[in-house]
Write a protein that holds these residues in place. Structure first.
Motif, PDB file in Angstrom:
ATOM      1  N   ARG A  17       0.840  -1.442   0.154  1.00 53.69           N
ATOM      2  CA  ARG A  17       0.028  -0.057  -0.070  1.00 53.69           C
ATOM      3  C   ARG A  17       0.740   1.383   0.030  1.00 53.69           C
ATOM      4  NH1 ARG A  17      -3.036  -1.692   4.489  1.00 53.69           N
ATOM      5  NH2 ARG A  17      -3.797  -3.638   3.967  1.00 53.69           N
ATOM      6  N   ALA A  18       1.895   1.045   0.551  1.00 58.44           N
ATOM      7  CA  ALA A  18       2.862   2.396   0.746  1.00 58.44           C
ATOM      8  C   ALA A  18       3.532   2.506  -0.703  1.00 58.44           C
ATOM      9  CB  ALA A  18       4.034   2.351   1.872  1.00 58.44           C
ATOM     10  N   ALA A  19       3.829   1.489  -1.529  1.00 54.45           N
ATOM     11  CA  ALA A  19       4.545   1.829  -2.704  1.00 54.45           C
ATOM     12  C   ALA A  19       3.463   2.102  -3.947  1.00 54.45           C
ATOM     13  CB  ALA A  19       5.096   0.282  -3.087  1.00 54.45           C
ATOM     14  N   PHE A  20       2.140   1.712  -3.789  1.00 52.67           N
ATOM     15  CA  PHE A  20       1.446   1.971  -4.650  1.00 52.67           C
ATOM     16  C   PHE A  20      -0.060   2.652  -4.215  1.00 52.67           C
ATOM     17  CE2 PHE A  20       3.364  -2.078  -5.860  1.00 52.67           C
ATOM     18  CZ  PHE A  20       4.017  -1.768  -7.009  1.00 52.67           C
ATOM     19  N   LEU A  21      -0.356   3.621  -5.018  1.00 46.13           N
ATOM     20  CA  LEU A  21      -1.557   4.382  -4.582  1.00 46.13           C
ATOM     21  C   LEU A  21      -2.561   4.172  -5.416  1.00 46.13           C
ATOM     22  CD1 LEU A  21       0.553   7.831  -3.345  1.00 46.13           C
ATOM     23  CD2 LEU A  21      -0.367   5.745  -1.975  1.00 46.13           C
ATOM     24  N   THR A  22      -3.905   4.357  -4.928  1.00 51.65           N
ATOM     25  CA  THR A  22      -4.925   4.463  -5.832  1.00 51.65           C
ATOM     26  C   THR A  22      -5.021   5.688  -6.360  1.00 51.65           C
ATOM     27  OG1 THR A  22      -6.657   4.883  -4.086  1.00 51.65           O
ATOM     28  CG2 THR A  22      -6.286   2.534  -4.557  1.00 51.65           C
ATOM     29  N   VAL A  23      -6.026   6.065  -7.402  1.00 53.80           N
ATOM     30  CA  VAL A  23      -6.409   7.452  -7.834  1.00 53.80           C
ATOM     31  C   VAL A  23      -6.514   8.412  -6.688  1.00 53.80           C
ATOM     32  CG1 VAL A  23      -7.626   8.838  -9.250  1.00 53.80           C
ATOM     33  CG2 VAL A  23      -6.916   6.581 -10.239  1.00 53.80           C
ATOM     34  N   LYS A  24      -7.451   8.006  -5.804  1.00 53.71           N
ATOM     35  CA  LYS A  24      -7.909   8.816  -4.671  1.00 53.71           C
ATOM     36  C   LYS A  24      -6.744   9.094  -3.638  1.00 53.71           C
ATOM     37  CE  LYS A  24     -10.934   9.130  -0.611  1.00 53.71           C
ATOM     38  NZ  LYS A  24     -10.154   9.837   0.040  1.00 53.71           N
ATOM     39  N   ASP A  25      -6.012   8.305  -3.406  1.00 54.25           N
ATOM     40  CA  ASP A  25      -4.590   8.273  -2.545  1.00 54.25           C
ATOM     41  C   ASP A  25      -3.762   9.122  -3.195  1.00 54.25           C
ATOM     42  OD1 ASP A  25      -5.896   6.795  -0.467  1.00 54.25           O
ATOM     43  OD2 ASP A  25      -5.015   4.995  -1.261  1.00 54.25           O
ATOM     44  N   GLY A  31      -2.279  16.580  -3.345  1.00 57.29           N
ATOM     45  CA  GLY A  31      -3.225  17.952  -3.094  1.00 57.29           C
ATOM     46  C   GLY A  31      -3.964  18.230  -4.180  1.00 57.29           C
ATOM     47  N   LEU A  32      -4.524  17.349  -4.822  1.00 58.76           N
ATOM     48  CA  LEU A  32      -5.110  17.401  -6.308  1.00 58.76           C
ATOM     49  C   LEU A  32      -6.635  16.653  -6.017  1.00 58.76           C
ATOM     50  CD1 LEU A  32      -2.718  16.846  -8.870  1.00 58.76           C
ATOM     51  CD2 LEU A  32      -3.570  18.874  -8.327  1.00 58.76           C
ATOM     52  N   SER A  33      -7.687  16.830  -6.986  1.00 60.49           N
ATOM     53  CA  SER A  33      -8.844  16.095  -6.733  1.00 60.49           C
ATOM     54  C   SER A  33      -8.777  15.029  -7.656  1.00 60.49           C
ATOM     55  CB  SER A  33      -9.944  17.031  -7.395  1.00 60.49           C
ATOM     56  OG  SER A  33      -9.939  17.220  -8.687  1.00 60.49           O
ATOM     57  N   PRO A  34      -9.319  13.936  -7.428  1.00 57.82           N
ATOM     58  CA  PRO A  34      -9.097  12.577  -8.241  1.00 57.82           C
ATOM     59  C   PRO A  34      -9.554  13.077  -9.730  1.00 57.82           C
ATOM     60  CG  PRO A  34     -10.408  12.107  -6.308  1.00 57.82           C
ATOM     61  CD  PRO A  34     -10.191  13.590  -6.176  1.00 57.82           C
ATOM     62  N   HIS A  35     -10.562  13.649  -9.949  1.00 58.49           N
ATOM     63  CA  HIS A  35     -11.200  14.149 -11.352  1.00 58.49           C
ATOM     64  C   HIS A  35      -9.995  14.877 -12.087  1.00 58.49           C
ATOM     65  CE1 HIS A  35     -13.736  15.377 -14.392  1.00 58.49           C
ATOM     66  NE2 HIS A  35     -13.219  16.486 -14.380  1.00 58.49           N
ATOM     67  N   THR A  36      -9.130  15.426 -11.371  1.00 55.14           N
ATOM     68  CA  THR A  36      -7.832  16.171 -12.001  1.00 55.14           C
ATOM     69  C   THR A  36      -7.115  15.178 -12.557  1.00 55.14           C
ATOM     70  OG1 THR A  36      -8.033  17.992 -10.757  1.00 55.14           O
ATOM     71  CG2 THR A  36      -5.857  17.622 -11.885  1.00 55.14           C
ATOM     72  N   MET A  59      -3.233   2.719 -10.783  1.00 55.82           N
ATOM     73  CA  MET A  59      -2.347   2.700  -9.662  1.00 55.82           C
ATOM     74  C   MET A  59      -1.117   3.679 -10.002  1.00 55.82           C
ATOM     75  SD  MET A  59      -3.845   0.833  -7.501  1.00 55.82           S
ATOM     76  CE  MET A  59      -2.658   0.668  -6.233  1.00 55.82           C
ATOM     77  N   TYR A  60      -0.702   4.290  -8.922  1.00 56.82           N
ATOM     78  CA  TYR A  60       0.437   5.198  -9.204  1.00 56.82           C
ATOM     79  C   TYR A  60       1.560   4.906  -8.232  1.00 56.82           C
ATOM     80  CZ  TYR A  60      -2.754   8.559 -11.245  1.00 56.82           C
ATOM     81  OH  TYR A  60      -3.644   8.985 -12.443  1.00 56.82           O
ATOM     82  N   ARG A  61       2.815   4.690  -8.696  1.00 62.31           N
ATOM     83  CA  ARG A  61       3.917   4.354  -7.749  1.00 62.31           C
ATOM     84  C   ARG A  61       4.200   5.929  -7.215  1.00 62.31           C
ATOM     85  NH1 ARG A  61       7.108   0.017  -8.432  1.00 62.31           N
ATOM     86  NH2 ARG A  61       6.579  -1.308 -10.103  1.00 62.31           N
ATOM     87  N   VAL A  62       4.442   5.644  -5.761  1.00 67.45           N
ATOM     88  CA  VAL A  62       5.047   6.856  -4.732  1.00 67.45           C
ATOM     89  C   VAL A  62       6.247   7.394  -5.563  1.00 67.45           C
ATOM     90  CG1 VAL A  62       5.641   7.521  -2.658  1.00 67.45           C
ATOM     91  CG2 VAL A  62       3.631   6.000  -2.858  1.00 67.45           C
TER      92      VAL A  62
END
Length: 100
Positions: A17-25, A31-36, A59-62
């Motif tokens: 979980r620390a290495a990969f983030l969902t769109v919301k995370d 500091g952006l909106s998920p829509h952006t 997913m996004y890598r930190v």
């Protein structure tokens, strides 16, 4: 006695979980909106993302988010003195007409 192979290290769920983030995370992290992030992904802009898992969640890598933020800082003239137009000597205008 034959040597037994060592068990493969397994990543804990918190490490994953620390290495990969969902769109919301990722949006919270930046500091952006998920829509952006969805719009940027659609336009192929913003930080790099990928689909993972059987449902194909975005997913996004930190590390990729941090690298992308550093790139944005370097591309901004306020953060990078080399790009600041006020730090460069003004260019001389060439004479338009030469007098003979």
């Amino acid at each position: 006695m034959p040597a037994r192979p060592l068990p493969a290290p397994t990543a804990s769920p918190t490490a994953v979980r620390a290495a990969f983030l969902t769109v919301k995370d990722a949006a919270d992290y930046l500091g952006l909106s998920p829509h952006t992030l969805y719009v940027w992904r659609h336009r192929r802009q913003g930080p790099p993302s990928f689909r993972m898992g059987p449902r194909g969640r975005v997913m996004y890598r930190v590390e990729a988010l941090d690298a992308w933020v550093r790139e944005q800082e370097q591309a901004d003239s306020r953060s990078n003195p080399a790009l600041n137009p006020l730090s460069v000597r003004p260019q001389e205008r060439p004479a338009r007409f030469t007098t003979a």
